[in-house]
Motif scaffolding. Structure first.
Motif, PDB file in Angstrom:
ATOM      1  N   UNK A 201       0.957  -1.076   0.010  1.00 14.91           N
ATOM      2  CA  UNK A 201      -0.255  -0.058   0.053  1.00 14.91           C
ATOM      3  C   UNK A 201       1.060   1.380  -0.362  1.00 14.91           C
ATOM      4  N   UNK A 202       2.324   1.187   0.804  1.00 16.52           N
ATOM      5  CA  UNK A 202       2.933   2.662   0.569  1.00 16.52           C
ATOM      6  C   UNK A 202       3.529   2.524  -0.614  1.00 16.52           C
ATOM      7  N   UNK A 203       3.333   1.351  -1.228  1.00 25.21           N
ATOM      8  CA  UNK A 203       4.211   1.794  -2.346  1.00 25.21           C
ATOM      9  C   UNK A 203       3.328   2.041  -4.121  1.00 25.21           C
ATOM     10  N   UNK A 204       1.892   1.045  -4.479  1.00 29.04           N
ATOM     11  CA  UNK A 204       1.708   0.874  -4.981  1.00 29.04           C
ATOM     12  C   UNK A 204       0.499   2.505  -4.658  1.00 29.04           C
ATOM     13  N   UNK A 205      -0.058   2.337  -3.360  1.00 23.64           N
ATOM     14  CA  UNK A 205      -1.688   3.914  -3.064  1.00 23.64           C
ATOM     15  C   UNK A 205      -2.503   2.557  -3.409  1.00 23.64           C
ATOM     16  N   UNK A 206      -3.494   3.666  -4.520  1.00 25.63           N
ATOM     17  CA  UNK A 206      -4.470   3.246  -5.024  1.00 25.63           C
ATOM     18  C   UNK A 206      -4.311   2.696  -6.239  1.00 25.63           C
ATOM     19  N   UNK A 207      -2.849   3.054  -6.474  1.00 23.07           N
ATOM     20  CA  UNK A 207      -2.666   2.109  -8.133  1.00 23.07           C
ATOM     21  C   UNK A 207      -2.946   0.893  -8.064  1.00 23.07           C
ATOM     22  N   UNK A 208      -3.683  -0.371  -6.856  1.00 19.36           N
ATOM     23  CA  UNK A 208      -3.659  -2.002  -7.207  1.00 19.36           C
ATOM     24  C   UNK A 208      -4.895  -2.159  -7.286  1.00 19.36           C
ATOM     25  N   UNK A 209      -4.815  -3.212  -8.936  1.00 18.76           N
ATOM     26  CA  UNK A 209      -6.127  -3.973  -9.550  1.00 18.76           C
ATOM     27  C   UNK A 209      -6.485  -4.514  -9.527  1.00 18.76           C
ATOM     28  N   UNK A 210      -6.736  -5.474  -8.939  1.00 15.66           N
ATOM     29  CA  UNK A 210      -7.755  -7.341  -9.078  1.00 15.66           C
ATOM     30  C   UNK A 210      -8.175  -6.863  -9.879  1.00 15.66           C
ATOM     31  N   UNK A 211      -8.023  -8.276 -10.679  1.00 11.99           N
ATOM     32  CA  UNK A 211      -8.860  -8.900 -11.598  1.00 11.99           C
ATOM     33  C   UNK A 211      -9.615  -9.949 -11.368  1.00 11.99           C
ATOM     34  N   UNK A 212     -11.177 -10.121 -11.435  1.00  7.68           N
ATOM     35  CA  UNK A 212     -11.768 -10.740 -10.580  1.00  7.68           C
ATOM     36  C   UNK A 212     -11.395 -12.020 -12.196  1.00  7.68           C
ATOM     37  N   UNK A 213     -12.134 -13.663 -11.381  1.00  9.31           N
ATOM     38  CA  UNK A 213     -12.113 -14.347 -12.650  1.00  9.31           C
ATOM     39  C   UNK A 213     -13.614 -14.119 -13.461  1.00  9.31           C
ATOM     40  N   UNK A 214     -14.177 -14.368 -14.531  1.00 10.00           N
ATOM     41  CA  UNK A 214     -14.840 -14.619 -15.867  1.00 10.00           C
ATOM     42  C   UNK A 214     -15.905 -15.515 -15.182  1.00 10.00           C
ATOM     43  N   UNK A 215     -16.706 -14.728 -15.804  1.00 10.31           N
ATOM     44  CA  UNK A 215     -18.380 -15.332 -15.401  1.00 10.31           C
ATOM     45  C   UNK A 215     -18.326 -15.965 -16.570  1.00 10.31           C
ATOM     46  N   UNK A 216     -19.429 -16.666 -16.278  1.00  7.26           N
ATOM     47  CA  UNK A 216     -19.719 -18.203 -17.788  1.00  7.26           C
ATOM     48  C   UNK A 216     -20.111 -17.549 -18.803  1.00  7.26           C
ATOM     49  N   UNK A 217     -21.118 -15.736 -18.483  1.00  5.90           N
ATOM     50  CA  UNK A 217     -20.922 -15.191 -20.074  1.00  5.90           C
ATOM     51  C   UNK A 217     -20.024 -14.443 -20.351  1.00  5.90           C
ATOM     52  N   UNK A 218     -19.026 -14.462 -20.142  1.00  4.66           N
ATOM     53  CA  UNK A 218     -17.661 -13.744 -20.545  1.00  4.66           C
ATOM     54  C   UNK A 218     -17.066 -15.020 -21.021  1.00  4.66           C
ATOM     55  N   UNK A 219     -17.187 -15.746 -20.361  1.00  2.71           N
ATOM     56  CA  UNK A 219     -16.488 -17.573 -21.496  1.00  2.71           C
ATOM     57  C   UNK A 219     -16.910 -17.314 -22.684  1.00  2.71           C
ATOM     58  N   UNK A 220     -17.884 -17.554 -22.090  1.00  2.00           N
ATOM     59  CA  UNK A 220     -18.349 -17.547 -23.472  1.00  2.00           C
ATOM     60  C   UNK A 220     -18.748 -17.139 -24.820  1.00  2.00           C
ATOM     61  N   UNK A 221     -18.128 -15.600 -24.918  1.00  2.00           N
ATOM     62  CA  UNK A 221     -18.357 -14.188 -25.367  1.00  2.00           C
ATOM     63  C   UNK A 221     -16.494 -15.038 -25.532  1.00  2.00           C
TER      64      UNK A 221
END
Length: 398
Positions: A201-221
């Motif tokens: 948190x000291x190094x990146x502050x608010x510049x941390x991004x978590x990618x959520x797993x894809x949903x079934x609908x997204x995987x279909x696409x």
């Protein structure tokens, strides 16, 4: 005779038109279902895109495997380079996977070679970095650097890559010519030890991004996009097959896993001389595709962590419970160490190993009311042990 065999194979019908787009290294021109995350990166690196030279932003991306970490960074890097090129500014994007880099010296060599092409073999990492920056300055260029799978590098070498590179970056004078994206395979920052978490948190502050797993609908696409690119457009992969594969992969949200099933199902169709993929090909492909046990990932683990993972797997194979507790894991770990005639780590280290294994996706951890329990959700225990047991035994016999 041998030539005839090869020619006969190549003359047979195939359901594929371009298998390369199913390769793990392939990044599609159009990245699906990551628009919001691309927007976040644009906000993180706005100083680089709008006023290059005035700031040197860094960001952290984290998530489990198969969620598009590599694709999104490569896509953003290409967009950033094109945007600045249109303004007459030379930005080079460099993407390096740290997973199999052995030390800081080798990593800095690779960064410099990829950025400037210079041979800096005889220099220390600090001097390599300064020489690279000198060349960027002399040629009025900027660098956006992505370091992928940083957690594997830190775990293997014990060198804090994030701290070292951010220190180098902070010591540089204006104009600021370097921006860095660090990528770690970590499903949950909150499971980290307090000291590590506060450092991030000291190094990146608010510049941390978590990618959520894809949903079934997204995987279909996503699967549908790859079908159009990789397969012949004659109904070789029907819609119900796309849906079937997405259903298999949605429990873990892993696009890489889904694409591997798709590719192997196509191979099954070719092997049976069929002009389309059928459900049985998908079932066969799934049986050949392990979403979480990749031998190269296991090889990258420290030896004691492999033994701790084996202890958890052994307990889960014997017990009917979904989770096993820290006390039982520690006891089983000690028994395994006796079997391998190796000195066991202390109990505190065993706990840390479990948290590490959770962060990189091998274990699922519950840590309620100071009571730590572990489970394995994403792969059959038998499949994991089939890969892990001989690997651990060999390491202890060498």
């Amino acid at each position: 005779m041998t030539n005839n065999i090869v020619q006969d194979i190549l003359q047979k019908h195939t359901v594929f038109k371009d298998e390369s787009v199913l390769d793990v290294e392939y990044t599609p021109d159009s990245l699906m279902h990551r628009g919001r995350e691309l927007g976040s990166l644009a906000l993180f690196f706005r100083p680089l895109l709008e006023t290059p030279g005035k700031a040197s932003p860094v960001a952290l991306i984290y998530s489990r495997s198969g969620t598009g970490k590599t694709s999104i960074t490569k896509t953003f890097g290409g967009i950033a380079a094109d945007m600045l090129k249109s303004k007459g500014i030379d930005l080079k994007y460099v993407h390096i996977n740290c997973k199999f880099v052995t030390n800081m010296h080798a990593l800095m060599q690779q960064i410099v070679r990829s950025t400037t092409g210079a041979d800096v073999k005889g220099l220390s990492p600090d001097l390599m970095f300064r020489e690279m920056y000198r060349q960027l300055d002399a040629n009025n260029k900027y660098l956006l650097l992505t370091l992928d799978e940083v957690d594997w590098f830190i775990k293997r070498t014990g060198e804090d890559l994030i701290e070292q590179l951010t220190r180098y970056r902070e010591e540089l004078s204006r104009p600021k010519r370097l921006a860095i994206i660090f990528v770690i395979r970590d499903s949950n920052i909150d499971t980290m030890a307090e000291l590590e978490r506060s450092k991030l948190h000291r190094t990146f502050g608010a510049r941390m991004l978590k990618l959520e797993p894809y949903t079934k609908e997204q995987l279909v696409d996503i699967i549908g996009q790859r079908v159009q690119m990789a397969f012949r457009t004659d109904g070789s992969v029907p819609d119900n097959i796309i849906d079937f594969i997405a259903e298999m992969a949605c429990s873990i949200g892993d696009a890489y896993y889904a694409i591997q099933i798709l590719w192997k199902a196509g191979k099954c169709a070719d092997n049976f001389g069929m002009d389309r993929v059928i459900p049985e090909h998908v079932r066969m492909a799934k049986s050949m595709t392990d979403p979480k046990v990749r031998s190269e990932d296991l090889l990258s683990l420290p030896r004691d962590e492999k033994v701790v993972l084996q202890a958890v797997a052994n307990l889960l194979r014997k017990e009917s419970n979904i989770y096993v507790n820290l006390s039982d894991i520690t006891e089983t770990y000690h028994v395994l160490c006796e079997t391998y005639r190796s000195k066991p780590a202390d109990n505190r280290s065993v706990r840390e190993y479990l948290l590490d294994l959770s962060r990189i996706g091998f274990l699922d951890i519950k840590n309620a009311k100071s009571k730590l329990e572990a489970s394995i959700h994403d792969v059959p225990i038998g499949i994991l042990l089939e890969v892990l047991e001989p690997m651990v035994a060999k390491e202890h016999s060498d």
